[in-house]
Design a protein around this motif. Structure first.
Motif, PDB file in Angstrom:
ATOM      1  N   LYS A  42      10.436   7.169   7.722  1.00 23.16           N
ATOM      2  CA  LYS A  42      11.359   6.274   7.017  1.00 23.16           C
ATOM      3  C   LYS A  42      12.326   7.039   6.111  1.00 23.16           C
ATOM      4  O   LYS A  42      13.156   6.439   5.431  1.00 23.16           O
ATOM      5  N   GLU A  43      12.180   8.361   6.070  1.00 22.90           N
ATOM      6  CA  GLU A  43      12.997   9.243   5.238  1.00 22.90           C
ATOM      7  C   GLU A  43      12.849   8.951   3.741  1.00 22.90           C
ATOM      8  O   GLU A  43      13.794   9.040   2.970  1.00 22.90           O
ATOM      9  N   ILE A  44      11.625   8.618   3.348  1.00 20.98           N
ATOM     10  CA  ILE A  44      11.293   8.380   1.949  1.00 20.98           C
ATOM     11  C   ILE A  44      10.588   9.611   1.376  1.00 20.98           C
ATOM     12  O   ILE A  44      10.761   9.949   0.213  1.00 20.98           O
TER      13      ILE A  44
ATOM     14  N   TYR B 249      -2.852  10.525   5.836  1.00 21.12           N
ATOM     15  CA  TYR B 249      -1.921  11.242   6.715  1.00 21.12           C
ATOM     16  C   TYR B 249      -1.050  10.284   7.529  1.00 21.12           C
ATOM     17  O   TYR B 249       0.112  10.588   7.798  1.00 21.12           O
ATOM     18  N   THR B 250      -1.586   9.133   7.893  1.00 22.55           N
ATOM     19  CA  THR B 250      -0.791   8.130   8.607  1.00 22.55           C
ATOM     20  C   THR B 250       0.336   7.618   7.717  1.00 22.55           C
ATOM     21  O   THR B 250       1.486   7.490   8.154  1.00 22.55           O
TER      22      THR B 250
ATOM     23  N   ARG C 289       4.338   8.014   8.238  1.00 24.56           N
ATOM     24  CA  ARG C 289       5.206   6.820   8.281  1.00 24.56           C
ATOM     25  C   ARG C 289       6.332   6.926   7.253  1.00 24.56           C
ATOM     26  O   ARG C 289       7.485   6.599   7.552  1.00 24.56           O
ATOM     27  N   LEU C 290       6.031   7.398   6.062  1.00 23.39           N
ATOM     28  CA  LEU C 290       7.048   7.516   5.021  1.00 23.39           C
ATOM     29  C   LEU C 290       8.021   8.665   5.297  1.00 23.39           C
ATOM     30  O   LEU C 290       9.183   8.599   4.894  1.00 23.39           O
TER      31      LEU C 290
ATOM     32  N   SER D  84       0.829  -1.210   0.000  1.00 22.55           N
ATOM     33  CA  SER D  84       0.000   0.000   0.000  1.00 22.55           C
ATOM     34  C   SER D  84       0.865   1.262   0.000  1.00 22.55           C
ATOM     35  O   SER D  84       0.520   2.245  -0.661  1.00 22.55           O
ATOM     36  N   GLU D  85       1.988   1.237   0.709  1.00 24.25           N
ATOM     37  CA  GLU D  85       2.903   2.381   0.677  1.00 24.25           C
ATOM     38  C   GLU D  85       3.474   2.563  -0.725  1.00 24.25           C
ATOM     39  O   GLU D  85       3.624   3.691  -1.194  1.00 24.25           O
TER      40      GLU D  85
END
Length: 122
Positions: A53-55, A44-45, A49-50, A9-10
């Motif tokens: 993760k520095e994405i 927004y979650t 999260r990304l 999903s990400e």
């Protein structure tokens, strides 16, 4: 390059970002609702999260990527070939081409890429 771990999903979400970045976070919420069926809170979650993760980066409600799509594809491709195909591109291509047909143009492009990346010492 450091390992990059993303859920399916990400990854779908990142494809939206890669195609449109930089993008306003509210516009991204609307796109995620329309194309992924997500609620505002889910979007927004995932953004949060990304970012952790520095994405992604999210500055002043503008979302942009830190990690390029090509970098993720390279890492994921190497991991897949290593895990599933014993690290062998030959085994991967054999498995893929046994079920898929490619056009003459695609075959020529692949030949050119292989020639450009062939070790002359072999």
């Amino acid at each position: 390059m450091k390992p990059i771990k993303m859920s399916d999903s990400e990854m779908k979400f990142m494809n939206l970002v890669w195609e449109r970045a930089p993008i306003n976070s509210m516009e991204l919420v609307k796109l995620s609702a329309d194309l992924l069926g997500w609620k505002k809170s889910t979007t927004y979650t995932v953004i949060r999260r990304l970012v952790q993760k520095e994405i992604l980066k999210n500055e002043n409600a503008i979302v942009s990527y830190i990690v390029k799509k090509e970098d993720v594809q390279e890492i994921e491709g190497k991991e897949l070939i290593s895990k599933v195909y014993e690290g062998s591109i030959k085994i991967f291509l054999t498995a893929f081409l046994s079920k898929e047909k490619i056009s003459k143009k695609e075959a020529e492009e692949l030949k050119k890429m292989i020639d450009a990346h062939t070790n002359s010492e072999d």
